[in-house]
Enzyme design. Sequence first.
Site, PDB file in Angstrom:
ATOM      1  N   LYS A   1     -10.711  -0.405  10.132  1.00  0.00           N
ATOM      2  CA  LYS A   1     -10.952  -1.582   9.288  1.00  0.00           C
ATOM      3  C   LYS A   1     -11.338  -2.799  10.122  1.00  0.00           C
ATOM      4  CE  LYS A   1      -7.366  -0.212   5.961  1.00  0.00           C
ATOM      5  NZ  LYS A   1      -7.997   0.489   4.832  1.00  0.00           N
TER       6      LYS A   1
ATOM      7  N   HIS B   1       0.861  -1.184   0.000  1.00  0.00           N
ATOM      8  CA  HIS B   1       0.000   0.000   0.000  1.00  0.00           C
ATOM      9  C   HIS B   1       0.901   1.240   0.000  1.00  0.00           C
ATOM     10  CE1 HIS B   1      -2.746   2.961   1.884  1.00  0.00           C
ATOM     11  NE2 HIS B   1      -3.748   2.181   1.504  1.00  0.00           N
TER      12      HIS B   1
ATOM     13  N   ASP C   1       3.002  -4.656   7.964  1.00  0.00           N
ATOM     14  CA  ASP C   1       1.794  -3.840   7.838  1.00  0.00           C
ATOM     15  C   ASP C   1       0.574  -4.760   7.976  1.00  0.00           C
ATOM     16  OD1 ASP C   1      -0.376  -2.365   7.086  1.00  0.00           O
ATOM     17  OD2 ASP C   1       0.426  -1.723   5.150  1.00  0.00           O
TER      18      ASP C   1
ATOM     19  N   CYS D   1      -4.682   2.560  -3.661  1.00  0.00           N
ATOM     20  CA  CYS D   1      -3.429   3.041  -3.066  1.00  0.00           C
ATOM     21  C   CYS D   1      -2.301   2.051  -3.291  1.00  0.00           C
ATOM     22  CB  CYS D   1      -3.586   3.302  -1.575  1.00  0.00           C
ATOM     23  SG  CYS D   1      -4.768   4.578  -1.201  1.00  0.00           S
TER      24      CYS D   1
ATOM     25  N   GLN E   1      -4.605  -4.936   6.876  1.00  0.00           N
ATOM     26  CA  GLN E   1      -5.618  -5.816   6.281  1.00  0.00           C
ATOM     27  C   GLN E   1      -5.597  -7.206   6.911  1.00  0.00           C
ATOM     28  OE1 GLN E   1      -7.942  -4.977   4.154  1.00  0.00           O
ATOM     29  NE2 GLN E   1      -7.200  -3.000   3.407  1.00  0.00           N
TER      30      GLN E   1
HETATM   31  C1  LIG Z   1      -2.426  -2.749   3.489  1.00  0.00           C
HETATM   32  C2  LIG Z   1      -2.759  -1.385   4.010  1.00  0.00           C
HETATM   33  N1  LIG Z   1      -1.832  -0.680   4.664  1.00  0.00           N
HETATM   34  C3  LIG Z   1      -2.077   0.550   5.157  1.00  0.00           C
HETATM   35  C4  LIG Z   1      -3.316   1.134   5.025  1.00  0.00           C
HETATM   36  C5  LIG Z   1      -3.522   2.515   5.560  1.00  0.00           C
HETATM   37  O1  LIG Z   1      -4.263   2.484   6.733  1.00  0.00           O
HETATM   38  P1  LIG Z   1      -5.040   3.763   7.278  1.00  0.00           P
HETATM   39  O2  LIG Z   1      -6.313   3.805   6.507  1.00  0.00           O
HETATM   40  O3  LIG Z   1      -5.275   3.474   8.711  1.00  0.00           O
HETATM   41  O4  LIG Z   1      -4.216   4.958   7.050  1.00  0.00           O
HETATM   42  C6  LIG Z   1      -4.330   0.422   4.363  1.00  0.00           C
HETATM   43  C7  LIG Z   1      -5.707   0.947   4.215  1.00  0.00           C
HETATM   44  O5  LIG Z   1      -5.981   1.913   3.549  1.00  0.00           O
HETATM   45  C8  LIG Z   1      -4.044  -0.857   3.833  1.00  0.00           C
HETATM   46  O6  LIG Z   1      -4.978  -1.548   3.176  1.00  0.00           O
END
Ligand SMILES: Cc1ncc(COP(=O)(O)O)c(C=O)c1O
Lengths: 412, 412, 148, 148
Positions: B225, B121, B199, B365, B202
């Site tokens: 989420k 992401h 990370d 993203c 998800q």
């Molecule tokens: C894999 C992943 N990492 C990071 C994020 C970013 O998270 P946040 O929405 O809390 O900024 C997301 C979601 O948008 C994501 O799907």
Amino acid sequence: MNANEIRKDFPTLDQEVNGHPLVYLDNGATSQRPRAVIDEIKRFYEEDNSNVHRSVHTLGERATLLYEGAREKVADFIGAPGPRGLIFTKSATEALNLVAYAWGRHHLAPGDEVLISEMEHHSNIVSWQLACQDTGATIKAIPVDVDEGILEFDKLDGLLSNRTKVVAVTHVSNVLGTINPISEISARAHEVGAVVVCDGAQAAPHIPVNVVELGCDFYVGTGHKMCGPTGIGFVWGREEILEEMNPFHGGGEMILDVWMDRATYNELPYKFEAGTPPIAAAIGLGVAIDYLNDIGMKAVHDHEVELGKYAMQRLGEISGIKIFGPRDADRKGGLVSFSFEEIHAHDVGTILDTLGIAVRAGHHCAKPLMRKLGVPATTRASFYIYNTKDEVDRLHDGLLQVQKTMQGGLGL
Amino acid sequence: MNANEIRKDFPTLDQEVNGHPLVYLDNGATSQRPRAVIDEIKRFYEEDNSNVHRSVHTLGERATLLYEGAREKVADFIGAPGPRGLIFTKSATEALNLVAYAWGRHHLAPGDEVLISEMEHHSNIVSWQLACQDTGATIKAIPVDVDEGILEFDKLDGLLSNRTKVVAVTHVSNVLGTINPISEISARAHEVGAVVVCDGAQAAPHIPVNVVELGCDFYVGTGHKMCGPTGIGFVWGREEILEEMNPFHGGGEMILDVWMDRATYNELPYKFEAGTPPIAAAIGLGVAIDYLNDIGMKAVHDHEVELGKYAMQRLGEISGIKIFGPRDADRKGGLVSFSFEEIHAHDVGTILDTLGIAVRAGHHCAKPLMRKLGVPATTRASFYIYNTKDEVDRLHDGLLQVQKTMQGGLGL
Amino acid sequence: MSLEELYKEVILDHYRSPRNKGTLNEADIELHRDNPLCGDEIDLYVDIKDGKIAGVSFDGKGCSISQASISMMTEKLMGMSQEDAEGLANTFKAMMQGEDPQDEDSLGDLVALKGVQKYPVRIKCALLGWNTFLEGLKSYREKHGEPA
Amino acid sequence: MSLEELYKEVILDHYRSPRNKGTLNEADIELHRDNPLCGDEIDLYVDIKDGKIAGVSFDGKGCSISQASISMMTEKLMGMSQEDAEGLANTFKAMMQGEDPQDEDSLGDLVALKGVQKYPVRIKCALLGWNTFLEGLKSYREKHGEPA
Ligand SMILES: Cc1ncc(COP(=O)(O)O)c(C=O)c1O
Ligand SMILES: Cc1ncc(COP(=O)(O)O)c(C=O)c1O
């Protein structure tokens, strides 16, 4: 404005603490939230809950409109020329750090100076200390005149020079209540080419604010002290400066395009809002601003000046009390900091709590100022729209009880 | 577990969109919140609302206990050895940036390498790009095998070297659904002395997570989420690493003592939590975790695997559809990304919305991954505990309607 | 908003059978633009003779909204004076931004795109061609010393 | 919690007339500690003879909770064996952390401080003297080669 009517909008106030009706005088730490704000957060989560910006579905569009609507409300509230310079953060602290990182790390160099003041909150001190550590710049501070409770304004010219790159000063002191002359400071700072950062965390909730009149380059605020939710703050910045600045956090939403090794950045204000923002909190802040606008910020300030005056008078009746800050309630926000020679602030705070009165006892995140005042801690009673003279009387009586308990026999 | 029962806990789901009962399949962007979470936020604001940590009054103590209680719940939920390493942020994005700033800026140097993957992401790409710009380090990426929808694991050894200082990889891909072998990656990365950042944005909402078993040094998640509020995220870090790290934001709460020119820092985790945190959102996240624990994360994952399987089957019946990611639903999270040769993802998203079906259409993203997949955008249906097979059928029928609309006569 | 209201037949028709698609060999305006959010791309070609739009075509790919909007735009612009074309573009932008312009009638078929208003993210798709045209016209005038 | 429950007479008594306040000329343990949150400060002096606490005093300033807790501690420790003293300190800490230790009876008057539990921020005040003592004891043992 009628504080007794306004109180009814704040559910938290309607409770007993330790067997006494709650007197909440810790508004400098955080305010309470009106029902309208709480209900809108609930409604949002129940009806429109969705992520913002990149959704093409109905909930996403609704959430985006509400979120961007909140941005416009905040921008209007502080007299910003438009919403493009208004960046949402999670707190005033994050907002100050955003400036110290995204501007500071790329504009400060050894030999440069950051000018703050002796009455700053740690958020406007340590954020700059860390920036100085990373860049080799140094910190200077405008001294505080302890007797008057104001900045030694005549020292300003001696402190400003072409080495000064940033002047970062609080609009209203969270300990003394002092309202600082930001427009004068901005004018002088701009003469030497410095950028002016104004910490409005304690100002925006209490007095009318207009960033154009203040003449500052960045203005920082926080939702939780102005009837809004926790987890939302903001920094407004001049668009010219924001445009040429590096981003702060990297992530979704702040980009135009991304390759493995580089990225292009989105337009203002999104360039500085990486990731999912505090959507519900921003929307709640928008409602808080509607609520404050309905009352009118002039009326808010007048009410607090009146309470402040009354508090200075009633507390002044107590022997052995020492009150800090400007004596003239017109020239300060609605708060009173004080101490007793022989009684520790924590005992004051705890005993008042047993009587249902919530105040702040401690260093108020302003240790350098405590040192200057010559006390380890103070007790602070800070007022807001829903506080009344009756509550000031309760505080007065409570303080007499504190003295009785700590100094005499219990005599209850 | 019974999705039809669970649905009743989520007020947002009980509405019509464009005249059709809402089918919410955009959980990868943000989940819905159960009533228990919404009600606790409301209750907190109505009864306990106060700032945390330094208050000696009753409301302050109540708020502090709830806030710290939420920290313990999150730490337990991801199998952390204790709450001291669990830092609250506003989002997963802020959490990744915290690591990239507070660790990255002080440990990376020219010649050093940051190894990410092609399925990251933007938050786990651009955060490191900015760190590399500031330090002179460079980014490399583990390639994605497009056909299998997994990382080319056999390339890992060739990419790792003693120049590798950080390996930052997603636990579950937000586009492909792939569950990455983090414990193997950690083991290999540690052999060359690199720090592993995982990370989990998800992953934590969907599968059981145990940071000790994963072997990573940092693990990142986000509340919105996983049934929690917006405006709250977290990073867990190994205490030894956090101890020796520089702070990130400067401000209140993260200090022990402050002088004009220097400060000493608070113990973990407070050293990394400057300013007023998102108190209500953290407390709400605690309730969300209770809610998920009641269902059981194994059951959550099983349900999503079942839905994922069914979705792959039903969507596979549609001619001209291309599905991305691992074919084997057991090996992935509950989401399906797909595209049509001749129909733009935005048209798919918009037409489905007119039928009451919310999906994500766009680059998610993850632009570098889109480029690798050879598409400008995909449509993503992502599932959660409250989704049903009926809803998958609605999606299937909706996609047939999309094709009819875009390719044939309207024929409605 | 129902499917029929949003995806009106005229939009789908232009999407499926775009008008004036292709390149112009001698164009006074030749501009490439894209919408980074969704990957839509456009190449716009405009030939100006005696202050009038003597030829206009486009190439590109993208969603039905952006492609239909551009296709309809080329039809409309053909033969117009620079001033009228600019006015039309601004009227269209005003409509898409929810401003209900007085001269909405002049938009004709383009009114079919009004439903996109409800989807702010998609408004950029509908405006891609028009913004590209306005940008191109501005540079053309600067190059030819006309008041912008 | 009422004022009387929290600010018990015994606490106020120790606060107003602290016992064993002053310095010891020959102390085996001599340690300065402070609570940065509220500015409480303490200097603790302990004299150990034949494994027993033969003398203990303190100096410092702070809130009534910290000062009373330390004053009561000095009274209690006097004459105790190192082991018993350590046990008492741990029992007291357990009580303050809300754990309801079985041997709470051994705390005597110190039970008066139990009400502070309700104010987590203030627990640190109540523990300041005790933590200082435990820390000092640990170093003393290390220096004298006793098992810590
Ligand atoms: C894999 C992943 N990492 C990071 C994020 C970013 O998270 P946040 O929405 O809390 O900024 C997301 C979601 O948008 C994501 O799907
Ligand atoms: C003057 C001042 N600046 C900054 C802050 C920090 O704001 P926040 O609580 O949003 O981090 C505060 C409040 O604590 C404050 O009073």
